[in-house]
Design a protein around this motif. Structure first.
Motif, mmCIF file in Angstrom:
data_model
loop_
_atom_site.group_PDB
_atom_site.id
_atom_site.type_symbol
_atom_site.label_atom_id
_atom_site.label_comp_id
_atom_site.label_asym_id
_atom_site.label_seq_id
_atom_site.Cartn_x
_atom_site.Cartn_y
_atom_site.Cartn_z
ATOM 1 N N PRO A 6 1.059 -1.167 -0.327
ATOM 2 C CA PRO A 6 0.036 -0.169 -0.513
ATOM 3 C C PRO A 6 0.713 0.982 0.265
ATOM 4 O O PRO A 6 0.209 2.067 -0.257
ATOM 5 N N GLU A 7 2.368 1.208 0.324
ATOM 6 C CA GLU A 7 2.523 2.348 0.455
ATOM 7 C C GLU A 7 3.033 2.963 -0.550
ATOM 8 O O GLU A 7 3.831 3.680 -1.155
ATOM 9 N N ALA A 12 -2.218 2.725 -7.319
ATOM 10 C CA ALA A 12 -3.122 3.022 -8.452
ATOM 11 C C ALA A 12 -2.851 3.657 -10.350
ATOM 12 O O ALA A 12 -3.517 3.007 -10.820
ATOM 13 N N THR A 13 -2.024 4.414 -10.044
ATOM 14 C CA THR A 13 -1.653 4.947 -11.319
ATOM 15 C C THR A 13 -1.554 3.353 -12.261
ATOM 16 O O THR A 13 -1.253 3.216 -13.764
ATOM 17 N N ARG A 38 -12.413 3.160 -13.314
ATOM 18 C CA ARG A 38 -12.243 4.447 -13.324
ATOM 19 C C ARG A 38 -10.671 4.706 -12.676
ATOM 20 O O ARG A 38 -10.090 5.336 -13.374
ATOM 21 N N ARG A 39 -10.373 3.476 -13.267
ATOM 22 C CA ARG A 39 -8.285 3.483 -12.386
ATOM 23 C C ARG A 39 -7.845 3.383 -13.700
ATOM 24 O O ARG A 39 -6.048 2.861 -13.792
ATOM 25 N N GLY A 40 -8.766 2.807 -15.322
ATOM 26 C CA GLY A 40 -8.331 2.822 -16.168
ATOM 27 C C GLY A 40 -7.865 1.597 -16.500
ATOM 28 O O GLY A 40 -7.359 1.145 -17.719
ATOM 29 N N ALA A 41 -7.839 0.190 -15.575
ATOM 30 C CA ALA A 41 -7.428 -1.010 -16.156
ATOM 31 C C ALA A 41 -8.437 -1.453 -16.988
ATOM 32 O O ALA A 41 -9.796 -0.607 -17.168
ATOM 33 N N VAL A 109 -10.090 -6.786 -0.071
ATOM 34 C CA VAL A 109 -10.261 -5.998 0.836
ATOM 35 C C VAL A 109 -8.974 -5.064 1.198
ATOM 36 O O VAL A 109 -8.247 -4.858 1.023
ATOM 37 N N GLU A 110 -8.091 -6.315 0.813
ATOM 38 C CA GLU A 110 -6.626 -6.420 -0.251
ATOM 39 C C GLU A 110 -6.458 -5.157 -1.047
ATOM 40 O O GLU A 110 -6.011 -3.690 -1.320
ATOM 41 N N LEU A 111 -7.355 -4.801 -2.547
ATOM 42 C CA LEU A 111 -7.704 -3.630 -2.784
ATOM 43 C C LEU A 111 -8.193 -2.647 -2.398
ATOM 44 O O LEU A 111 -6.951 -1.455 -2.873
ATOM 45 N N ALA A 112 -9.063 -2.832 -2.113
ATOM 46 C CA ALA A 112 -9.458 -1.582 -1.029
ATOM 47 C C ALA A 112 -7.971 -1.113 -0.006
ATOM 48 O O ALA A 112 -7.918 -0.165 -0.113
ATOM 49 N N TRP A 113 -6.929 -1.849 0.631
ATOM 50 C CA TRP A 113 -6.282 -1.186 1.401
ATOM 51 C C TRP A 113 -5.219 -0.681 0.808
ATOM 52 O O TRP A 113 -4.796 0.626 0.949
ATOM 53 N N ARG A 114 -4.754 -0.878 -0.635
ATOM 54 C CA ARG A 114 -3.659 -0.531 -1.421
ATOM 55 C C ARG A 114 -4.394 0.953 -2.058
ATOM 56 O O ARG A 114 -3.437 1.888 -2.486
ATOM 57 N N LEU A 115 -5.824 0.675 -2.600
ATOM 58 C CA LEU A 115 -5.968 2.064 -2.917
ATOM 59 C C LEU A 115 -6.952 3.444 -1.650
ATOM 60 O O LEU A 115 -6.755 4.697 -1.556
#
Length: 474
Positions: A6-7, A12-13, A38-41, A109-115
């Protein structure tokens, strides 16, 4: 493959133009797809189902720019990241194919944590039983303390909806997060500010492959600097907390008198000897035992766990009390339905495993027990042996009622047992009527099934509703 943490500022980019497979079109699937789009994936969502609900969801997501494949769960060619729904097992073909190809698999959950926003703090709650109640208690305490908080995760609101900024660009400062063992299994870098394993008993062993893997998944809540909150009265919780980050603070809670570093009970008060200036010499009164409604032992433990998490972010003692008093229990969790002829009728349909049923039975001295359903392979001998001295009678229904009947014959042979063979509309009414005939003034007729409901009912809510209807018909 080393997961991006997450750091890492470019996670996200880095999703832009990345080929991401979302596995599953259930509750978490559509919010996951939308967050990635929304993040272009470049998103492909796959699901084994091909029913009306899946087709409708797929059409919506296709209109928003995703590719959707139904009736098949093969890993799409060129996939660079998989975001998997929590119910998908580690040995599912898609997960195995991703592992063989070196493709990272994470959960929502992991995706939400990273974003999430970098300043957002999570307070994470897991365990076999009591998660939703504890999350809601914690949310109420923090709201009473004036905090910007939302409850999310397995409690109902998907984390990707709760954690990320809304259309106005705002997101809550704190999240009270309920996490299942499935969600934790797929969370590689999760590091909440504080976390707790409320308790642990055998559950979901078919998914995890045994009790130890199930426990280790729960124990992930204590990783990476997390303030560790342990249930000192539960061996598994204490053990898993000890296995967590050894450099992180460790505090406990107990239904006994607290030691330094613990929250606990002194006479009729909830007391903090952990988050105080000097735990060796001082204590802080937080609330009365009676402020936890109902004041059953396991619910008092939930209140102490929530209080510990709230105190870990500096909530005031009076906010703990105010939150408990404002808290309204979720339906079908030790809900008092009615008193009829001096007999109390209590709906704990949410007690869907033996561990939960044992906690519920321990709250009442004399019980006519309404139980049964789908035991999912769980053992019931210990439950019946422990509960036997409290049982006035037992009324059994559902597919696996015979296993409960056998355990009662061995461990409580003096307890009268009634079996309801029917599975139709009138079965619960028949069970309640049988229980009413055997209850004496001062008894509690308790629906604590120790089993899942899907053999006879849509879900545990429907089962509890039918119980309440039958009680009111008395």
């Amino acid at each position: 493959m080393t997961p991006e943490t997450p750091e890492t500022p470019d996670f996200a980019t880095g999703l832009k133009d990345r080929a991401v497979c979302v596995a599953g079109l259930g509750v978490t699937g559509p919010p996951t797809v939308r967050a990635l789009l929304r993040r272009g994936a470049r998103v492909t969502v796959v699901d084994n189902r091909d029913d009306d609900a899946a087709r409708a969801a797929a059409e919506e997501l296709r209109a928003e720019g995703a590719r959707a494949v139904l009736g098949d769960s093969a890993l799409p060619e060129g996939t660079e990241l998989v975001v998997i729904s929590p119910g998908w097992r580690p040995d599912s073909p898609l997960a195995l194919a991703a592992a063989a190809a070196g493709v990272e698999v994470i959960g929502d959950v992991e995706l939400a944590w990273r974003l999430r926003p970098a300043t957002q703090r999570w307070l994470a709650i897991t365990g076999t039983n009591g998660k939703t109640t504890t999350v809601r208690m914690l949310e109420a305490m923090l709201r009473a303390d004036g905090r910007d908080v939302a409850a999310a995760g397995n409690v109902g609101t998907p984390l990707l909806q709760a954690a990320l900024p809304d259309d106005r660009g705002t997101a809550p400062d704190l999240l009270a997060v309920e996490l299942s063992s499935f969600q934790l299994h797929w969370s590689a870098t999760l590091a909440p500010h504080a976390g707790v394993v409320l308790n642990l008993a055998a559950d979901h062993l078919d998914w995890h492959g045994g009790l130890e893997p199930y426990a280790q998944a729960k124990g992930r809540v204590y990783a990476r600097g997390t303030v560790r909150i342990a249930n000192a009265d539960d061996d598994w919780s204490a053990r898993l907390a000890q296995q967590g980050d050894p450099h992180a603070p460790l505090h406990g809670f107990t239904l006994g008198v607290p030691r330094p570093g613990q929250l606990g009970v002194v006479e009729d008060l909830l007391v903090d000897r952990a988050f105080v200036a000097d735990p060796r010499t001082s204590a802080e009164e937080l609330a009365a035992v009676g402020d936890a409604v109902p004041a059953a032992p396991h619910n008092v433990a939930n209140a102490l766990a929530a209080a510990a998490l709230a105190r870990s972010v500096g909530a005031a003692p009076e906010s703990v009390r105010a939150g408990l008093r404002a808290f309204a229990p979720e339906p079908h969790r030790i809900a008092h339905v009615a008193r009829v002829a001096e007999v109390d009728y209590v709906d704990d349909s949410k007690a869907t495993n033996p561990h939960a049923a044992a906690a519920s039975l321990a709250a009442y001295p004399s019980v006519v027990w309404v139980a049964g359903g789908l035991l999912k392979g769980a053992e019931v001998d210990d439950l019946v042996r422990t509960a036997a001295p409290r049982l006035r009678a037992a009324v059994l229904l559902g597919r696996d009622r015979d296993r409960l009947a056998r355990a009662l014959a061995v461990h409580a042979p003096e307890v009268p047992v009634v079996e309801v063979a029917g599975t139709g509309e009138d079965a619960m009414a028949e069970a309640v009527a049988a229980a009413a005939r055997r209850a004496l003034p001062g008894d509690t007729v308790l629906l604590a099934p120790a089993a899942a409901s899907m053999d006879m009912f849509r879900d545990y809510n429907a089962r509890g509703d039918r119980f309440a209807e039958a009680v009111r018909a008395l």
